[in-house]
Design a protein around this motif. Structure first.
Motif, PDB file in Angstrom:
ATOM      1  N   ARG A  81       0.868  -1.190   0.000  1.00 46.56           N
ATOM      2  CA  ARG A  81       0.000   0.000   0.000  1.00 46.56           C
ATOM      3  C   ARG A  81       0.900   1.234   0.000  1.00 46.56           C
ATOM      4  O   ARG A  81       1.846   1.321   0.785  1.00 46.56           O
ATOM      5  N   ASP A  82       0.607   2.163  -0.900  1.00 48.51           N
ATOM      6  CA  ASP A  82       1.405   3.385  -0.984  1.00 48.51           C
ATOM      7  C   ASP A  82       0.528   4.592  -1.250  1.00 48.51           C
ATOM      8  O   ASP A  82      -0.443   4.519  -2.020  1.00 48.51           O
ATOM      9  N   ALA A  83       0.898   5.704  -0.645  1.00 47.28           N
ATOM     10  CA  ALA A  83       0.195   6.961  -0.879  1.00 47.28           C
ATOM     11  C   ALA A  83       0.491   7.483  -2.277  1.00 47.28           C
ATOM     12  O   ALA A  83       1.433   7.042  -2.950  1.00 47.28           O
ATOM     13  N   ASP A  84      -0.312   8.436  -2.699  1.00 47.68           N
ATOM     14  CA  ASP A  84      -0.153   9.088  -4.001  1.00 47.68           C
ATOM     15  C   ASP A  84      -0.243  10.592  -3.756  1.00 47.68           C
ATOM     16  O   ASP A  84      -1.326  11.138  -3.577  1.00 47.68           O
ATOM     17  N   TYR A  85       0.921  11.252  -3.724  1.00 49.22           N
ATOM     18  CA  TYR A  85       0.945  12.669  -3.371  1.00 49.22           C
ATOM     19  C   TYR A  85       0.169  13.525  -4.360  1.00 49.22           C
ATOM     20  O   TYR A  85      -0.492  14.493  -3.981  1.00 49.22           O
ATOM     21  N   GLY A  86       0.242  13.201  -5.643  1.00 52.86           N
ATOM     22  CA  GLY A  86      -0.464  13.978  -6.638  1.00 52.86           C
ATOM     23  C   GLY A  86      -1.968  13.910  -6.491  1.00 52.86           C
ATOM     24  O   GLY A  86      -2.687  14.807  -6.946  1.00 52.86           O
ATOM     25  N   ALA A 142      11.879  16.845  -4.192  1.00 54.04           N
ATOM     26  CA  ALA A 142      12.997  16.236  -3.472  1.00 54.04           C
ATOM     27  C   ALA A 142      12.989  14.724  -3.624  1.00 54.04           C
ATOM     28  O   ALA A 142      14.044  14.093  -3.821  1.00 54.04           O
ATOM     29  N   ALA A 143      11.814  14.125  -3.545  1.00 51.95           N
ATOM     30  CA  ALA A 143      11.719  12.667  -3.698  1.00 51.95           C
ATOM     31  C   ALA A 143      12.221  12.237  -5.071  1.00 51.95           C
ATOM     32  O   ALA A 143      12.964  11.260  -5.200  1.00 51.95           O
ATOM     33  N   ARG A 144      11.840  12.966  -6.097  1.00 52.93           N
ATOM     34  CA  ARG A 144      12.254  12.580  -7.453  1.00 52.93           C
ATOM     35  C   ARG A 144      13.754  12.720  -7.669  1.00 52.93           C
ATOM     36  O   ARG A 144      14.352  11.955  -8.428  1.00 52.93           O
ATOM     37  N   THR A 145      14.382  13.693  -7.013  1.00 55.59           N
ATOM     38  CA  THR A 145      15.830  13.801  -7.176  1.00 55.59           C
ATOM     39  C   THR A 145      16.557  12.616  -6.543  1.00 55.59           C
ATOM     40  O   THR A 145      17.703  12.330  -6.891  1.00 55.59           O
ATOM     41  N   LEU A 146      15.891  11.926  -5.615  1.00 57.41           N
ATOM     42  CA  LEU A 146      16.466  10.718  -5.015  1.00 57.41           C
ATOM     43  C   LEU A 146      16.161   9.468  -5.840  1.00 57.41           C
ATOM     44  O   LEU A 146      16.589   8.372  -5.484  1.00 57.41           O
ATOM     45  N   GLY A 147      15.406   9.637  -6.926  1.00 57.04           N
ATOM     46  CA  GLY A 147      15.019   8.480  -7.724  1.00 57.04           C
ATOM     47  C   GLY A 147      13.771   7.802  -7.207  1.00 57.04           C
ATOM     48  O   GLY A 147      13.486   6.659  -7.568  1.00 57.04           O
ATOM     49  N   HIS A 148      12.984   8.500  -6.379  1.00 61.93           N
ATOM     50  CA  HIS A 148      11.773   7.928  -5.795  1.00 61.93           C
ATOM     51  C   HIS A 148      10.540   8.451  -6.523  1.00 61.93           C
ATOM     52  O   HIS A 148      10.614   9.436  -7.259  1.00 61.93           O
ATOM     53  N   GLN A 149       9.402   7.799  -6.308  1.00 58.73           N
ATOM     54  CA  GLN A 149       8.166   8.148  -7.007  1.00 58.73           C
ATOM     55  C   GLN A 149       7.088   8.512  -5.992  1.00 58.73           C
ATOM     56  O   GLN A 149       6.449   7.628  -5.408  1.00 58.73           O
ATOM     57  N   PRO A 150       6.856   9.816  -5.755  1.00 59.16           N
ATOM     58  CA  PRO A 150       5.856  10.204  -4.760  1.00 59.16           C
ATOM     59  C   PRO A 150       4.423   9.868  -5.165  1.00 59.16           C
ATOM     60  O   PRO A 150       3.544   9.791  -4.302  1.00 59.16           O
TER      61      PRO A 150
END
Length: 293
Positions: A166-171, A192-200
């Motif tokens: 289960r994961d949140a969806d920031y958008g 910031a999350a995307r610069t780490l290679g993550h998917q908010p």
């Protein structure tokens, strides 16, 4: 539900995310929220009921469960209660402070059976083909290779076992009344999350990631945490204001160009929102139940 309070709503608990492009920066072990006490306290109020309702009817007494990214262990310990003394639950987290908090929570509950270890899913000490259920809550959004992690979760399951996430969806998060401080908060976090290679915006991608991992999707859906009472909005807004000021968020926001004044405006925006009698906030989560194909 109202996440993390007296009452999470299974339908109840940023500017729209930047582009969907895959960032080039990669940091497989970075956790953008950090493990400040304010973060662990917020995570520590989560329960199996408000965070795992989508698969609880498939959990059986005697099941062996692995909880990946267990954090302070509140969900893990609830799952242990459900599988009973004939079952077993192991919680793993790469962060020692989170594991320390989980062990303390177990002591408070008098739980001497549930194990918490500093490890991640790829640690060779984690046994393959060993678990009936491998669970990850709010984890896939924080890794650089969510498809690879889902494959690994399947490998840790026994044949026929379940991979659940289960994961949140920031958008997809939405709130009222309009609040520029919250808009700025979501923009900064997502960037910031995307610069780490993550998917908010992970929630909407869980089915696609599971398919790409070669899993058989048994069920895919969504649920929400909604903060819509005076107690819930006050708690959520003030908790987020504290996290903006005191947790790793401030460092991450600064890293993507936010000034100290802008960061303080985000925190103040959360406090103003919390004090509004009309405040309402909904956080959408994607959910997936899958098995090995």
């Amino acid at each position: 539900m109202t996440a993390g309070l007296p009452s999470h709503n299974a339908s109840e608990p940023q500017p729209s995310s930047p582009s969907d492009s895959t960032p080039t920066t990669s940091s497989p072990h970075a956790y953008s929220h950090g493990h400040h006490a304010s973060v662990l306290a917020s995570h520590g109020v989560r329960t199996a009921e408000d965070s795992c309702a989508y698969f609880l009817d498939r959990l059986r007494p005697g099941d062996r469960v692995l909880d990946i990214g267990c954090g302070p262990g509140s969900i893990t310990l609830d799952l242990a209660r459900r599988v009973g003394p004939e079952g077993s639950v192991v919680g793993i987290d790469a962060a020692a402070p989170a594991v320390d908090a989980a062990r303390a929570a177990a002591r408070e509950r008098g739980d001497v059976r549930t194990r918490f270890e500093v490890a991640d899913a790829h640690d060779p000490s984690v046994e393959l083909d060993a678990f009936d259920v491998v669970h990850a809550h709010q984890v896939l959004q924080h890794v650089t290779d969510p498809v690879g992690l889902l494959r690994r979760m399947a490998a840790l399951c026994r044949p026929g076992g379940l991979v659940v996430a289960r994961d949140a969806d920031y958008g997809a998060m939405t709130w009222y009344p309009p609040a520029p401080g919250l808009d700025a908060w979501r923009s900064a976090y997502s960037a910031a999350a995307r610069t780490l290679g993550h998917q908010p915006d992970a929630g909407r991608r869980l089915r696609q990631w599971a398919n790409a991992a070669g899993l058989s999707v048994v069920w895919a859906g969504s649920s929400t945490w909604t903060y819509a009472t005076e107690a819930a909005t006050d708690w959520w807004g003030r908790t987020q204001a504290r996290r903006v000021r005191e947790s790793q968020f401030a460092q991450e926001a600064s890293r993507v160009g936010c000034s100290a004044e802008e960061i303080e405006a985000m925190a103040a925006g959360w406090e103003d929102w919390a004090a509004d009698p009309d405040a309402w906030f909904a956080m959408v989560h994607g959910e997936i139940i899958a098995t090995r194909a």
